[in-house]
Design a protein around this motif. Structure first.
Motif, mmCIF file in Angstrom:
data_model
loop_
_atom_site.group_PDB
_atom_site.id
_atom_site.type_symbol
_atom_site.label_atom_id
_atom_site.label_comp_id
_atom_site.label_asym_id
_atom_site.label_seq_id
_atom_site.Cartn_x
_atom_site.Cartn_y
_atom_site.Cartn_z
ATOM 1 N N UNK A 18 0.803 -1.228 0.000
ATOM 2 C CA UNK A 18 0.000 0.000 0.000
ATOM 3 C C UNK A 18 0.835 1.276 0.000
ATOM 4 N N UNK A 19 2.074 1.191 0.451
ATOM 5 C CA UNK A 19 2.899 2.386 0.584
ATOM 6 C C UNK A 19 2.611 3.208 1.826
ATOM 7 N N UNK A 20 1.692 2.727 2.663
ATOM 8 C CA UNK A 20 1.357 3.471 3.878
ATOM 9 C C UNK A 20 2.421 3.225 4.948
ATOM 10 N N UNK A 21 2.761 4.238 5.738
ATOM 11 C CA UNK A 21 3.774 4.061 6.787
ATOM 12 C C UNK A 21 3.383 2.960 7.764
ATOM 13 N N UNK A 22 4.389 2.177 8.170
ATOM 14 C CA UNK A 22 4.161 1.046 9.075
ATOM 15 C C UNK A 22 5.066 1.162 10.297
ATOM 16 N N UNK A 23 4.542 0.806 11.458
ATOM 17 C CA UNK A 23 5.288 0.865 12.722
ATOM 18 C C UNK A 23 6.089 -0.413 12.910
ATOM 19 N N UNK A 24 7.179 -0.548 12.151
ATOM 20 C CA UNK A 24 7.917 -1.801 12.113
ATOM 21 C C UNK A 24 9.394 -1.638 12.469
ATOM 22 N N UNK A 25 9.770 -0.531 13.071
ATOM 23 C CA UNK A 25 11.199 -0.279 13.264
ATOM 24 C C UNK A 25 11.862 -1.351 14.119
ATOM 25 N N UNK A 91 8.742 13.534 4.385
ATOM 26 C CA UNK A 91 7.449 13.393 5.051
ATOM 27 C C UNK A 91 6.686 12.291 4.329
ATOM 28 N N UNK A 92 5.708 11.721 5.008
ATOM 29 C CA UNK A 92 4.888 10.677 4.409
ATOM 30 C C UNK A 92 3.807 11.309 3.538
ATOM 31 N N UNK A 93 3.744 11.001 2.243
ATOM 32 C CA UNK A 93 2.677 11.560 1.411
ATOM 33 C C UNK A 93 1.282 11.113 1.826
ATOM 34 N N UNK A 94 1.152 9.872 2.282
ATOM 35 C CA UNK A 94 -0.152 9.327 2.658
ATOM 36 C C UNK A 94 -0.473 9.631 4.116
#
Length: 363
Positions: A18-25, A91-94
């Motif tokens: 999806x390209x959406x930011x994910x909390x996976x660090x 920055x995150x576009x979505x």
């Protein structure tokens, strides 16, 4: 011998589909650690949707370029193991609801600064250049001030915020400016005055420690370097190398001016803030404030002035031809902000923008 230069880059973690930011660090950092067999360059950042790497200090820009490419590729490989991609966007576009990282320091920041921290999902590029002493370092910081907005303009890579076009080339710089200790500073004149100012800021109790003194250019509290902190993370890795090349030349030029007895430009902090705003708004697509006059001029003219200002330093390090070519290329194709807007114009989709930028991140 040329000064050493190191680069710290912050990258976004996004869903591979999806390209959406994910909390996976946490997962990505663990995979990176395993892949590196204990020698990882990656660190967590304020938000769990991002991670950071730092290069080794380098004198040869070709070696720096290879290391940036190496760590971007390693980040991508580790992210893939968690079902994610990495992308060099400031920055995150979505649309995203950022999540704060774990740890006592991050919890303190969230409690102290509230929404400012929540909305700081931004990715920058920090350039460290070696200096011999605090005397030289403060002299350099004093003399870099008018040129830092030009560095910001070259890096502009954050036109979108929460699914909308912001009308800025670098909206990250506007978000980052919400920190009470960020931005341009006055001329210090001596290490004593510099350190006294830092102590005074920490002693207010507003800041946790000196690591939170986010001057646009500062003495690093960890390394014998001047750290320039104004830039967006660059989409094209070649632009990150160009930034490092120009910042090293600016540091060398500032040091030579200091040793020659040339005083720093006394331009005030208020005017410098306007120059930074203009650079963040325009990127390279509109006028910039010329560092010598603080009057608007076309961006190509201001970049020519930058090259003229640091020409002797670039010749001394053997980087003049590469810097000239790098500036020519970025003027022709534009910064990351233009790339993102062009992709949206072609596709009509911010998801497609992120997908294109994922591939461009590795060059």
């Amino acid at each position: 011998m040329a000064r050493t230069v190191g680069v710290e880059e912050e990258l976004l973690l996004v869903d591979a589909r999806s390209g959406e930011p994910r909390s996976l660090s946490a997962a990505v950092l663990a995979l990176a650690q395993a892949r590196a067999d204990g020698d990882s360059a990656f660190e967590p950042e304020l938000h769990r949707q991002q991670l950071e790497f730092a290069t080794e200090p380098r004198t040869d820009m070709r070696e720096l370029a290879q290391e940036i490419l190496r760590w971007r590729a390693e980040a991508a490989a580790s992210a893939a193991g968690a079902g994610a991609d990495v992308v060099a966007l400031a920055t995150a576009p979505l649309a995203v609801s950022p999540s704060i990282g774990t740890g006592e320091r991050y919890r303190w920041l969230a409690e102290r600064f509230g929404l400012t921290v929540q909305e700081q999902l931004t990715c920058g590029c920090h350039v460290h250049v070696s200096v011999e002493s605090d005397d030289e370092g403060v002299a350099v910081v004093d003399r870099l001030r008018p040129w830092l907005p030009v560095v910001l303009a070259l890096s502009a890579n954050s036109p979108f915020w929460q699914g909308r076009d912001t009308a800025y080339g670098s909206y990250r710089s506007r978000v980052w400016g919400r920190w009470p200790m960020a931005g341009p500073v006055e001329v210090f004149g001596s290490p004593e005055r510099y350190h006294a100012q830092v102590r005074a800021l920490v002693d207010t109790g507003v800041l946790r420690d000196r690591g939170m003194v986010y001057f646009d250019a500062r003495l690093s509290h960890r390394y014998p370097t001047v750290e320039v902190r104004v830039a967006d993370v660059c989409l094209d890795p070649a632009d990150a190398v160009l930034l490092a090349t120009l910042v090293r030349a600016l540091v060398e030029t500032a040091s030579r001016d200091w040793r020659a007895g040339n005083p720093p430009d006394p331009v005030g902090v208020g005017v410098l803030r306007l120059a930074a705003w203009q650079a963040g708004a325009s990127g390279l697509e509109g006028p910039l404030l010329h560092p010598a006059t603080m009057r608007p001029e076309p961006a190509p003219a201001v970049l020519r002035a930058l090259l003229a200002h640091v020409r002797d330093a670039l010749e001394g390090s053997g980087d003049l031809a590469a810097a000239e070519d790098g500036i020519r290329r970025v003027l022709e194709r534009g910064t990351g902000a233009r790339t993102q807007r062009d992709a949206l114009a072609r596709t009509g989709s911010l998801h497609a923008v992120v997908a294109e930028c994922v591939s461009r991140t590795r060059g």
